[in-house]
Each structure stands twice: as structure tokens, then as C-alpha cells.
Design an enzyme around this catalytic site. Structure first.
Site, PDB file in Angstrom:
ATOM      1  CG  ASP A   2      37.721  39.664  35.087  1.00 30.72           C
ATOM      2  OD1 ASP A   2      37.337  38.497  35.257  1.00 30.72           O
ATOM      3  OD2 ASP A   2      37.785  40.487  36.018  1.00 30.72           O
TER       4      ASP A   2
ATOM      5  N   GLY B 282      32.544  38.800  44.584  1.00 25.78           N
ATOM      6  CA  GLY B 282      31.656  37.716  44.157  1.00 25.78           C
ATOM      7  C   GLY B 282      31.512  37.570  42.652  1.00 25.78           C
ATOM      8  N   GLY B 283      32.517  38.041  41.881  1.00 24.72           N
ATOM      9  CA  GLY B 283      32.489  37.826  40.430  1.00 24.72           C
ATOM     10  C   GLY B 283      31.229  38.393  39.809  1.00 24.72           C
TER      11      GLY B 283
ATOM     12  CG  ASN C 140      40.013  37.359  38.106  1.00 23.77           C
ATOM     13  OD1 ASN C 140      38.852  37.441  38.480  1.00 23.77           O
ATOM     14  ND2 ASN C 140      40.341  36.770  36.974  1.00 23.77           N
TER      15      ASN C 140
ATOM     16  CB  THR D  42      36.761  40.647  44.281  1.00 30.13           C
ATOM     17  OG1 THR D  42      37.116  40.132  43.006  1.00 30.13           O
ATOM     18  CG2 THR D  42      36.615  42.136  44.188  1.00 30.13           C
TER      19      THR D  42
ATOM     20  CB  SER E  54      35.460  45.129  36.385  1.00 32.53           C
ATOM     21  OG  SER E  54      35.269  44.836  37.752  1.00 32.53           O
ATOM     22  CB  SER E  55      31.184  41.967  37.967  1.00 33.52           C
ATOM     23  OG  SER E  55      31.016  41.264  36.774  1.00 33.52           O
TER      24      SER E  55
ATOM     25  NE  ARG F  89      38.995  45.344  35.469  1.00 33.68           N
ATOM     26  CZ  ARG F  89      38.715  44.159  36.019  1.00 33.68           C
ATOM     27  NH1 ARG F  89      39.028  43.910  37.271  1.00 33.68           N
ATOM     28  NH2 ARG F  89      38.102  43.228  35.328  1.00 33.68           N
TER      29      ARG F  89
ATOM     30  CD  GLU G 190      41.144  41.529  37.971  1.00 34.44           C
ATOM     31  OE1 GLU G 190      40.064  40.945  38.092  1.00 34.44           O
ATOM     32  OE2 GLU G 190      41.877  41.801  38.939  1.00 34.44           O
TER      33      GLU G 190
HETATM   34  N1  GLY Z   1      37.846  40.249  38.735  1.00 28.82           N
HETATM   35  C1  GLY Z   1      36.547  40.484  39.155  1.00 28.82           C
HETATM   36  C2  GLY Z   1      35.880  41.605  38.443  1.00 28.82           C
HETATM   37  O1  GLY Z   1      36.524  42.580  38.171  1.00 28.82           O
HETATM   38  O2  GLY Z   1      34.722  41.540  38.132  1.00 28.82           O
END
Ligand code: GLY
Length: 570
Positions: free
Chosen positions: A423, A472-473, A401, A381, A452-453, A107, A420
Site C-alpha cells: 500500500d 474493496g481496496g 491486504n 479486507t 489506506s482506503s 495499521r 500491506e
Molecule cells: N489494504 C487495503 C487498504 O488499507 O486500503
């Protein structure tokens, strides 16, 4: 170290009890009985050229980890709107032999000169666009370090061999398709803003026609230096000099120290059980694994198979609502904030949440105490899933992102930088530029990773192994949840990737759903229980999944029909 807000109210008492009982999730998981080797190797990725790159490396004698490097690097070239060397990601690995299971956390990190109020003006207001567009939006990339790390510790081929297909694609070019055009149109203004980006991704300032070739010779050289010198080929020397000069000339705050300091982290995979399955997923700084555990533990107490459509959606949505409430409150970078992961993973905690669900009424989110929300993460993503002939497997979700990240290519490198930093919570406790509110645990700090998701996941049982994930965020986690619930009903990857999708993330307090995902009757029933809706105009997600069925010793692999990806087994 800063403490995330402690668990509140009644849950605190439960927490004391849990710590006394010493509940251990992983200990309850049943051993697997897998056949020695799968009959074929398989890859599903978001782009046919990336899947081909991975297959080429498997055919050259590489293992799943070498193939993961090849697919990641190829995606960086042919899917520049989704991930890249200028971004980061999570690679969930399972190595047969020693059964090592871990997540390579590549990350992005906040630059060392970043601070909590980085995106606020003098009066404390969020500066629109600053965390989304241009050099100020970019965190320190993690993908190059992750690829070098995997080659050194898990692959059997040299890094430069695994990068070769991507280097070739960057030199020779890839053809623009309709999806590229859509993404470039979406980010046209920011791509036009930077000459270095426009020259690569646009055609005289406009979106290129379908079939036009996007060639990236500078990116080819950057990949070549990475292959030749490993992480130093990116974080030191020529590439590093160009990155720093480019970012600073464009108003950014990166320093050489940021690049030298960047480290991936190997984190133990997060594991928990759901029915007879063991779920292996992403630990913090992803919110995915923890939220999945909460939702599945809540749902384990209901007989979803016997429920009608509306009842089932109601229960799943109430589980989503509660997990996303906790996501906002407790989750952030575990190297910076203390997260009560064990408690959040405990089924007894989930039982408390389950008890608060009324079957006849939606729980208004405002009645679930919470000071802040970090709702929608980025919406572009990528994900890929790999199984090799030995049974090694990789689930990887990677990101820069927003589509085309920050839109800024550091001149001379071909590296499109992420955004990013968006986020993070730009201003904990109050709405950010998008009307979203963030939590303290995800506030900006130097060297910190944004929450992050991304949720790369394995499903393990006596019957087989599933590998799945999606972009998909903030909806990533609920898409993976729906996939797991489908797997629990005996369905395979073709079904997981094409399921109609719905989503609830606590706030805004409504159910989002794809066209046709819910029947009119179910909507009426759910409305009578107090739910509100947002009917989406288009579908979302791009899941890539595979399943190795032990009993039939067969591998199924599938790519989401919503995307242009490809799935292959051979
Ligand atoms: N940028 C998308 C995530 O990390 O959730």
C-alpha cells in the site's frame, strides 16, 4: 517530518482565507436527540461464525468493544484471506456516557530497516512481487495490539474471555466454503510456496474441498498467549521469537525492536457535516474520511434528487475524480507527513472544486494537475458493524491486504502475515509493478504506516445512527459514499449494502461499474459528455451496516448480498 506537496494554485489563496476565518467543521454540527437505549443489539460481519462470536460475547455481558474484539479475532480465524493477527485495521469507536469518539489505529508499520527504495533493484526498477508475496511484503502487525488496547481501555470483559470463541474456532476448525475456495485458488501459487502456509490452508497442495475443516492449533495457541499476557503475549516472548525467526529465515527484515516498538495510535475521529447529517469517519493514515468529506461537500451544492440518472452519475463521478486526485497528492501517514486536513475538509475548498465541474462535459483527469497517483490499494479486507444495548458502537475495517496477505505463515505461530507494504508507493512519481504511480507523501520510511482506503464510518443525525463500511481496496471510499448518499435519501442498511455500484478514482480516467449498475441510456449520455467506461464482469464489495432509527426506536442491520456474511439483531 516531511511535508506533503502544498496545496497548489488558486487553492492556496483560499487556504489563507480559510485560516483567517478559522472555519471549524465540528462546531457546526447539531446535537443529537437519541433515545436512551436501542431496543436490541446488532452485529453485521462478513462471516456467520464471526457474527456468532460477537453475539456470544454480548450475551456473556460484554459491550460493543468486547464484541468487536471477539468478531475481529474470529474473522482472523475463519476469514484468513481478509484480515488477521498478522495484519491491522481501523476500529472506529463511540462510547456512550462520555460520548467519546475515536479511531484505534492498528495499521501496520514499515519495519525499522525499511527504506524508500526497499522494493527497487540496483537499476531502480520495482522488483515484481516483492511487496506482495512472502516475508519481505509484511509490515509490523497492529491487530493484536489493538485488541489488547480495546480490552484494557474500553471493554468490560477480560481479553481472554473475548478471544475464547476465536480460540475455539481455531482449535475445532471451520468448514471451507465456495468463497474460501475462490480466494485460495487466487493465491494458490504463493500458498504452495511456503510449507507453513500450505500445511494450514491447502489440502496436499491443492484447494480443499467444500466442507473440509481448516484447523489452526498454532493460531489457537498464539491467541491464547495474547489473551493471557495481553500485547506482550504477541510482541514479546515465545510468539515474538517465532515471528522474528520465521520472517528472517524467509528473507525478511523484521527485528525484535520492531515488535517491541509497535504502538497503536488513538486518533480523533474525523467529523464533518453533509446536509443534516454528521459524518464520523476515519482520519489519516486512512484516506477514507478526507476523501468522503471532499466528495460530499462538492455534492452538497447539487440537487441530486432532481437530477436524472446520467446527470447524477456524472456529478458523483466528477466529485470522486477530484477527491481521488487529492488523495494521491496530499495523503499519507500523519506522523510522517504534514497533511492539510483542515483545508481539505473545508466546504469552501470543495466549493472551488465544484466550480471547476462542467455539467455537460467530463473533466479529463490529465487536466487536473497532479504529479502522481496512488490508485488501487489492496482488494481484500473485511468490515463489521456493532451496536450494543447501551448504544455503544463500533465500525471496524481490518485487512491483511491481498487475499491471504503475503501468503506466508511465520512457522510455529499460525499467524498469516500481511502484505500491506504494497500500500506504500514503491517508487513515488513513477509507475509501480501494477502500472500505478505513487505520491511522495506515501513513500516508504522506517516505522511509517502505509496510506489506506479503509473507511469505517458512522452517520449521525437527529433521526438516527448509521454504522457502515466495506472491503474493496480503493473502491472502499466510493462504496461508502454511495451508501451515505442513499441514506440521505431516506434509505436504510438493506438498500446501502445492495446498491449497484460505480467508481472513479481519477486515474485510470474511466468509470468502473458493476453489471447492471448503469442503464444503457445513461451510458450513452455519459459517453456523450466525454466519460469512458470499464464494465466490470463481477460485483465488488462486502458492506456490513446497521441503522438505529431513533424515531421508531428500531434497529435494522444488513449484510451485503454479494458476500457470505450475516447480520443479526437480538
Ligand atoms: N489494504 C487495503 C487498504 O488499507 O486500503
Amino acid at each position: 517530518m516531511q511535508l506533503a506537496r502544498p496545496l497548489s494554485g488558486a487553492f492556496l489563496l483560499l487556504a489563507v482565507w480559510w485560516s483567517l476565518t478559522g472555519c471549524d467543521m465540528a462546531a457546526r454540527v447539531q446535537p443529537q436527540a437519541e433515545p436512551a437505549r436501542p431496543p436490541v443489539q446488532a452485529i453485521a460481519s462478513a462471516h456467520p461464525l464471526a457474527t456468532a462470536a460477537g453475539l456470544e460475547i454480548l450475551a456473556a455481558g460484554g459491550n460493543a468493544f468486547d464484541a468487536a474484539i471477539a468478531v475481529s479475532a474470529a474473522l482472523a480465524v475463519v476469514e484468513p484471506y481478509s484480515s488477521g493477527l498478522g495484519g491491522g485495521g481501523f476500529w472506529l469507536l463511540h462510547r456512550v456516557g462520555d460520548e467519546k469518539q475515536l479511531m484505534v489505529d492498528g495499521r501496520e508499520r514499515a519495519p525499522l530497516a525499511a527504506h524508500r527504495d526497499l522494493y527497487l533493484d540496483e537499476s531502480g526498477e520495482v522488483i515484481p512481487g516483492l511487496s506482495m508475496n512472502g516475508a519481505m511484503a509484511a509490515g509490523i502487525p497492529g491487530e493484536p495490539a489493538a485488541l489488547a488496547h480495546m480490552a484494557e481501555h474500553y471493554g468490560v470483559l477480560a481479553l481472554r474471555r473475548s478471544l475464547a470463541p476465536a480460540i475455539r474456532l481455531a482449535k475445532e476448525g471451520f468448514p471451507v466454503d465456495a468463497h474460501y475456495r475462490k480466494m485460495a485458488q487466487f493465491r494458490l501459487a504463493v500458498l504452495q510456496e511456503f510449507e507453513s502456509s500450505e500445511a494450514i490452508f491447502l489440502d496436499f497442495g491443492d484447494v480443499p474441498e467444500e466442507g473440509a475443516l481448516i484447523k489452526q492449533p498454532q493460531l489457537a495457541r498464539t491467541l491464547m498467549l495474547l489473551g493471557q499476557y495481553g500485547r506482550d503475549g504477541f510482541y514479546a516472548g515465545e510468539t515474538a521469537d517465532r515471528l522474528i525467526a520465521g520472517v528472517r529465515a524467509a528473507g525478511g527484515i523484521w527485528t525484535q525492536e520492531d515488535l517491541q516498538d509497535y504502538r497503536i495510535v488513538e486518533r480523533p475521529a474525523l467529523t464533518f457535516s453533509y446536509r443534516d447529517m454528521r459524518i464520523v469517519s476515519a482520519p489519516p493514515p486512512s484516506s477514507g474520511g478526507v476523501a468522503l468529506a471532499t466528495m460530499l461537500h462538492i455534492l452538497e451544492g447539487f440537487d441530486l434528487e432532481q437530477a436524472g440518472e446520467a446527470e447524477r452519475v456524472h456529478l458523483v463521478v466528477e466529485a470522486m475524480r477530484r477527491a481521488y486526485r487529492d488523495r494521491a497528492e496530499y495523503l499519507g501517514d500523519p506522523d510522517f507527513v504534514q497533511i492539510p486536513v483542515e483545508r481539505l475538509l473545508d466546504p469552501v475548498y470543495a466549493a472551488g472544486l465544484r466550480a471547476s465541474i462542467r455539467r455537460d462535459r467530463a473533466t479529463p483527469s490529465r487536466l487536473l494537475a497532479n504529479p502522481g497517483i496512488d490508485a488501487v490499494a489492496g482488494n481484500h479486507t473485511t468490515h463489521f458493524s456493532i451496536l450494543d444495548r447501551d448504544g455503544n458502537r463500533v465500525a471496524a475495517t481490518l485487512s491483511i491486504n491481498y487475499p491471504f496477505g503475503s501468503g506466508f505463515v511465520a512457522p510455529g505461530t499460525g499467524v498469516l502475515l500481511n502484505d500491506e507494504m504494497d500500500d506504500f508507493s514503491a517508487r513515488p512519481g513513477t509507475p509501480n509493478a501494477y502500472g500505478l504511480v505513487g505520491a511522495e507523501a506515501n513513500a516508504i520510511a522506517p516505522g511509517k504506516r502505509p496510506l489506506s482506503s479503509m473507511t469505517p464510518t458512522f452517520i449521525e443525525s437527529e433521526e438516527g445512527i448509521g454504522v457502515l463500511g466495506t472491503p474493496g481496496g480503493s473502491r472502499i471510499i466510493t462504496m461508502v459514499l454511495l451508501g451515505i448518499l442513499d441514506a440521505a435519501q431516506g434509505e436504510g442498511p438493506a438498500s446501502w449494502v445492495s446498491l449497484p455500484r460505480f467508481h472513479h478514482q481519477y486515474l485510470p480516467d474511466l468509470i468502473e461499474f458493476e453489471p447492471g449498475a448503469l442503464s444503457d441510456q445513461a451510458i450513452d449520455d455519459l459517453r456523450a459528455r466525454g466519460h469512458e467506461f470499464k464494465a466490470l464482469e463481477s460485483q465488488y464489495g462486502n458492506m456490513q451496516a446497521l441503522y438505529w432509527d431513533y424515531r421508531r426506536n428500531r434497529v435494522d442491520v444488513a449484510s451485503d448480498p454479494r458476500g457470505i456474511g450475516s447480520a443479526a439483531a437480538r
